[in-house]
Design a protein around this motif. Sequence first.
Motif, short mmCIF file in Angstrom:
data_model
loop_
_atom_site.label_atom_id
_atom_site.label_comp_id
_atom_site.label_asym_id
_atom_site.label_seq_id
_atom_site.Cartn_x
_atom_site.Cartn_y
_atom_site.Cartn_z
N CYS A 36 0.81 -1.23 0.00
CA CYS A 36 0.00 0.00 0.00
C CYS A 36 0.83 1.27 0.00
N GLY A 37 2.14 1.16 0.15
CA GLY A 37 3.00 2.35 0.11
C GLY A 37 3.07 3.12 1.41
N THR A 38 2.49 2.62 2.47
CA THR A 38 2.56 3.31 3.76
C THR A 38 3.99 3.27 4.29
N GLN A 39 4.46 4.43 4.74
CA GLN A 39 5.79 4.47 5.36
C GLN A 39 5.68 3.85 6.75
N ILE A 40 6.42 2.79 6.96
CA ILE A 40 6.36 2.03 8.21
C ILE A 40 7.37 2.52 9.23
N GLU A 41 8.55 2.90 8.75
CA GLU A 41 9.64 3.27 9.66
C GLU A 41 10.65 4.12 8.89
N ALA A 42 11.48 4.85 9.62
CA ALA A 42 12.61 5.59 9.05
C ALA A 42 13.73 5.57 10.07
N GLU A 43 14.96 5.54 9.57
CA GLU A 43 16.08 5.57 10.50
C GLU A 43 17.28 6.26 9.85
N TYR A 44 18.13 6.85 10.70
CA TYR A 44 19.34 7.52 10.27
C TYR A 44 20.51 6.58 10.52
N LEU A 45 21.29 6.32 9.47
CA LEU A 45 22.42 5.40 9.59
C LEU A 45 23.60 5.91 8.78
N PRO A 46 24.82 5.45 9.11
CA PRO A 46 25.98 5.77 8.27
C PRO A 46 25.79 5.10 6.90
N PRO A 47 26.32 5.69 5.82
CA PRO A 47 26.18 5.07 4.50
C PRO A 47 26.71 3.64 4.49
N GLY A 48 25.94 2.73 3.90
CA GLY A 48 26.35 1.34 3.79
C GLY A 48 26.00 0.48 4.98
N HIS A 49 25.57 1.10 6.07
CA HIS A 49 25.18 0.31 7.25
C HIS A 49 23.88 -0.43 6.95
N PRO A 50 23.80 -1.72 7.29
CA PRO A 50 22.54 -2.44 7.04
C PRO A 50 21.42 -1.91 7.94
N PRO A 51 20.18 -2.10 7.53
CA PRO A 51 19.05 -1.67 8.39
C PRO A 51 19.16 -2.31 9.77
N THR A 52 18.78 -1.57 10.79
CA THR A 52 18.86 -2.10 12.16
C THR A 52 17.77 -3.14 12.39
N TYR A 53 18.01 -3.95 13.38
CA TYR A 53 17.06 -4.98 13.78
C TYR A 53 16.41 -4.43 15.05
N ASP A 54 15.34 -3.64 14.89
CA ASP A 54 14.82 -2.87 16.02
C ASP A 54 13.76 -3.57 16.85
N MET A 55 13.20 -4.66 16.37
CA MET A 55 12.20 -5.39 17.16
C MET A 55 12.43 -6.89 16.99
N GLN A 56 12.84 -7.53 18.05
CA GLN A 56 12.97 -8.99 18.04
C GLN A 56 11.93 -9.53 19.00
N ILE A 57 10.88 -10.11 18.44
CA ILE A 57 9.73 -10.52 19.22
C ILE A 57 9.87 -11.97 19.67
N ASP A 58 9.57 -12.22 20.95
CA ASP A 58 9.51 -13.58 21.46
C ASP A 58 8.11 -14.11 21.10
N VAL A 59 8.01 -14.74 19.93
CA VAL A 59 6.71 -15.16 19.40
C VAL A 59 6.05 -16.19 20.31
N ASP A 60 6.83 -17.08 20.88
CA ASP A 60 6.25 -18.10 21.78
C ASP A 60 5.64 -17.44 23.02
N ALA A 61 6.32 -16.46 23.59
CA ALA A 61 5.79 -15.75 24.75
C ALA A 61 4.55 -14.94 24.37
N LEU A 62 4.56 -14.34 23.19
CA LEU A 62 3.41 -13.57 22.72
C LEU A 62 2.19 -14.49 22.55
N LYS A 63 2.42 -15.67 22.00
CA LYS A 63 1.32 -16.63 21.84
C LYS A 63 0.76 -17.04 23.21
N ALA A 64 1.64 -17.32 24.16
CA ALA A 64 1.19 -17.71 25.50
C ALA A 64 0.42 -16.58 26.17
N GLN A 65 0.90 -15.36 26.00
CA GLN A 65 0.25 -14.20 26.59
C GLN A 65 -1.16 -14.04 26.03
#
Length: 136
Positions: A79-108
């Motif tokens: 849909c073209g919605t902007q989801i996120e933006a970040e400032y990084l040095p040139p060539g730096h890979p995108p950050t890994y900003d959310m690592q979800i514990d899917v098993d804990a989320l399911k239990a919750q």
Amino acid sequence: MRIPMTEYLEIDLETERWRCRRCAHDLGPARGNYKEGTLVYNRDPTEIHRPLIDPGRYEFTFAPDPAWCRILEFYCPGCGTQIEAEYLPPGHPPTYDMQIDVDALKAQWAARPPGTVIPLGRDVTTEPLRVSGSNQ
Ligand SMILES: [Zn+2]
């Protein structure tokens, strides 16, 4: 069940996939980085932060130096919605900003009564929070 994670991201617990909350586009495995499923616009920061003084006369203009800084914008391919933006040095890979514990989320969420609704911001509809097994 789809669990909202940010204004534009949700996790489908049945399929364990990231999804766009606006159009339900699949953005990849919920145990991975959602940014891998997005379109990325690698922007020159001076497009956003224009020089405040004449760059022809001054070396430092209060604008970010594109040799040191890039702005990565992440968009939903569906849909073209902007989801996120970040400032990084040139060539730096995108950050890994959310690592979800899917098993804990399911239990919750398994412990919550059916029909539980998370309060949303005024600009987000409750439509994606339906409890049905539908993908749309
Ligand atoms: Zn979308």
